[in-house]
Design an enzyme around this catalytic site. Structure first.
Site, short mmCIF file in Angstrom:
data_model
loop_
_atom_site.label_atom_id
_atom_site.label_comp_id
_atom_site.label_asym_id
_atom_site.label_seq_id
_atom_site.Cartn_x
_atom_site.Cartn_y
_atom_site.Cartn_z
N GLY A 276 0.81 -1.42 0.22
CA GLY A 276 -0.42 0.05 -0.07
C GLY A 276 1.09 1.67 0.04
O GLY A 276 0.81 1.82 -0.83
N ARG A 277 1.17 1.77 0.95
CA ARG A 277 2.19 2.54 1.38
C ARG A 277 3.08 2.89 0.11
O ARG A 277 3.58 4.90 -0.35
CB ARG A 277 3.07 2.59 2.72
N CYS A 343 -10.73 22.30 17.87
CA CYS A 343 -9.95 22.64 18.64
C CYS A 343 -9.48 20.94 19.57
O CYS A 343 -10.50 20.53 20.15
CB CYS A 343 -11.29 22.88 19.57
N TYR A 371 -2.31 6.53 3.13
CA TYR A 371 -3.05 7.01 5.00
C TYR A 371 -3.75 7.95 5.03
O TYR A 371 -3.63 8.61 6.06
CB TYR A 371 -2.61 6.45 5.64
N1 LLP Z 1 -2.59 -6.02 3.46
C1 LLP Z 1 -2.91 -6.12 5.01
C2 LLP Z 1 -3.43 -7.10 5.57
C3 LLP Z 1 -3.47 -4.71 5.98
O1 LLP Z 1 -3.66 -4.35 6.80
C4 LLP Z 1 -2.51 -3.66 5.28
C5 LLP Z 1 -2.13 -2.45 6.15
C6 LLP Z 1 -1.55 -3.53 4.39
C7 LLP Z 1 -2.11 -4.78 3.55
C8 LLP Z 1 -1.24 -2.99 3.76
O2 LLP Z 1 0.38 -1.99 4.39
P1 LLP Z 1 1.17 -1.33 3.38
O3 LLP Z 1 2.69 -1.77 2.51
O4 LLP Z 1 0.24 0.33 3.15
O5 LLP Z 1 2.51 -1.29 4.77
N2 LLP Z 1 -2.94 4.08 8.78
C9 LLP Z 1 -1.29 3.49 9.59
C10 LLP Z 1 -0.82 2.67 8.51
C11 LLP Z 1 -1.70 1.38 8.66
C12 LLP Z 1 -1.86 0.07 7.88
C13 LLP Z 1 -2.69 -1.37 8.28
N3 LLP Z 1 -2.65 -1.88 7.07
C14 LLP Z 1 -0.51 4.68 8.40
O6 LLP Z 1 -0.73 6.04 8.37
O7 LLP Z 1 1.14 4.81 8.85
#
Ligand code: LLP
Length: 415
Positions: A276-277, A343, A371
């Site tokens: 994702g990120r 606030c 995100y």
């Molecule tokens: N697969 C699953 C099952 C997940 O739960 C997640 C992210 C991903 C893939 C993707 O992960 P990435 O490649 O994006 O690290 N809101 C938080 C991040 C939460 C991630 C939740 N799961 C932030 O802003 O850092």
């Protein structure tokens, strides 16, 4: 800063467009993404994994805008979803259902039905109770649900505790020690077809070693099952690769892929990853305007028109986002707390940043593509930001700014 966001003279550009032009034309707060950054990131990923059959399932939760999903779908991506709504977005954006994996600990019956009707690639099952429900729902629809278990390998991802998911105490996945028994049980169930194994240990990982440790633990289970005649078709190794926000030094996409490919070398299973990120984080920024400069007794405040409802990561995780002025001034920089109008004392976007700014200036909060918009809210009845995608010198509005009327359209007074 990436090549996609760069200064020309004193103006911050995305690709060939001055970000200040976007801020003036569309207002602020506004998210801006670089199409080139998004597609180059995806292509790098695909290139790095091309030596074996693999599917890159973009984690929709990181940025679910239809234009972004559509771009990745066109480039060949599959999708990792965690809710029925995300599946509907994928389908609306032209994504293929048979490239969708469905993770999440709390899938409802309605979400299962939706995913079974669409014909998704795999349910990543996270508990025995979910397994029983899925078998029942699939049976009632005359369907067979393809499943894998999300196995919790009890590996420390060494990241922020809120985004670490692979430890024993986490709500995610089935316990490592229960996995074999669950696979045996599932393989005997009439309306399920066991197709894979899944793990995801956390997000914003800046080292390769936890990924490899988790993969090795999962592979030991896959081999035990194979010896019993339960042959799996795919391995889903999750997402989680980190990006540079400040001074982190995460592995490159190529290094990460090499390590994973090394760990599964000589095996026949198809590989799935759920980034994702890393695909969107540094492809987007949040533009905001300085409303006021407020000198304080101890700290100076730059009060901007974006807030924790637009970008929640600083308030929630104490996360760092770079702050860049859209116009670089020659004046001496002063140290500011960059805060929003909401606030709450927790409504800060950045601490102690040296900035040469004046009231009315525009700023970019960097690395906000992942995100950012997806976690935004309407707190304080603040309409959500507009979203723009830049492609060379073309500017595309990919989400209109919300209006206040939309926010209370579904509400009723009863007097
Ligand atoms: N697969 C699953 C099952 C997940 O739960 C997640 C992210 C991903 C893939 C993707 O992960 P990435 O490649 O994006 O690290 N809101 C938080 C991040 C939460 C991630 C939740 N799961 C932030 O802003 O850092």
């Amino acid at each position: 800063m990436s090549n996609y966001f760069h200064y020309q003279q004193d103006q911050l550009f995305v690709e060939n467009v001055a970000l200040a032009d976007i801020a003036r034309r569309f207002g602020t707060p506004t998210y801006v993404y670089s199409r080139a950054a998004l597609s180059d990131g995806y292509r790098q990923f695909a290139e790095a994994f091309k030596e074996r059959e693999s599917l890159i399932c973009f984690a929709v939760k990181s940025n679910p805008n239809l234009a972004i999903l559509n771009l990745f779908a066109k480039l060949g991506a599959g999708f990792d979803i965690v809710a029925g709504g995300e599946l509907q977005r994928v389908l609306a954006a032209g994504g293929a259902a048979n490239k969708v994996v469905f993770s999440g600990v709390g899938k409802s019956e309605a979400e299962m039905r939706l995913a079974l009707s669409a014909g998704i690639l795999c349910f990543n099952v996270e508990s025995e109770a979910e397994l029983l429900r899925l078998n029942e729902v699939a049976g009632s629809m005359g369907k067979v649900a393809p499943i894998s278990f999300r196995v919790n390998p009890n590996v420390d991802a060494k990241t922020h505790p809120y985004i670490s998911t692979g430890l024993k105490q986490s709500k995610f996945g089935v316990a490592y020690t229960d996995a074999l028994a669950l696979y045996r049980k599932a393989s005997a169930m009439a309306h399920l077809r066991v197709t894979g194994m899944d793990c995801h240990i956390g997000s914003q990982l800046t080292e390769v070693s936890p990924f490899i440790a988790a993969t090795e633990k999962v592979l030991a289970l896959v081999d035990t099952l194979a010896a019993e005649g339960i042959k799996l078709e795919h391995l889903d190794l999750g997402g989680g690769l980190g990006i540079r926000y400040n001074d982190e030094t995460p592995p490159s996409i190529a290094e990460y892929a090499q390590a994973l490919l090394g760990a599964v070398q000589g095996r026949s299973e198809k590989l799935i990853v759920e980034p994702g990120r890393v695909l969107v984080g540094n492809a987007g920024v949040l533009l905001t305007k300085v409303e006021y400069l407020k000198p304080g007794e101890e700290k100076h405040f730059a009060i901007v028109d974006a807030a924790m409802n637009d970008l929640m990561r600083p308030a929630l995780y104490d996360a760092y986002h770079g702050v860049q002025p859209l116009l670089r001034r020659a004046a001496t920089a002063k140290e500011y707390e960059v805060v929003g109008p909401v606030c709450e004392s927790g409504d800060f976007l950045a601490h102690a940043r040296k900035l040469a700014i004046e009231q009315g200036d525009f700023l970019a909060l960097m690395s906000a593509g992942a995100y950012g918009m997806s976690m935004s809210s309407n707190y304080n009845t603040r309409p959500r930001a507009a979203e723009i995608m830049v492609d060379g010198d073309a500017i595309h509005l990919i989400r209109e700014r919300e209006t206040v009327q939309q926010l209370f359209a579904g509400e009723k007074t009863f007097l």
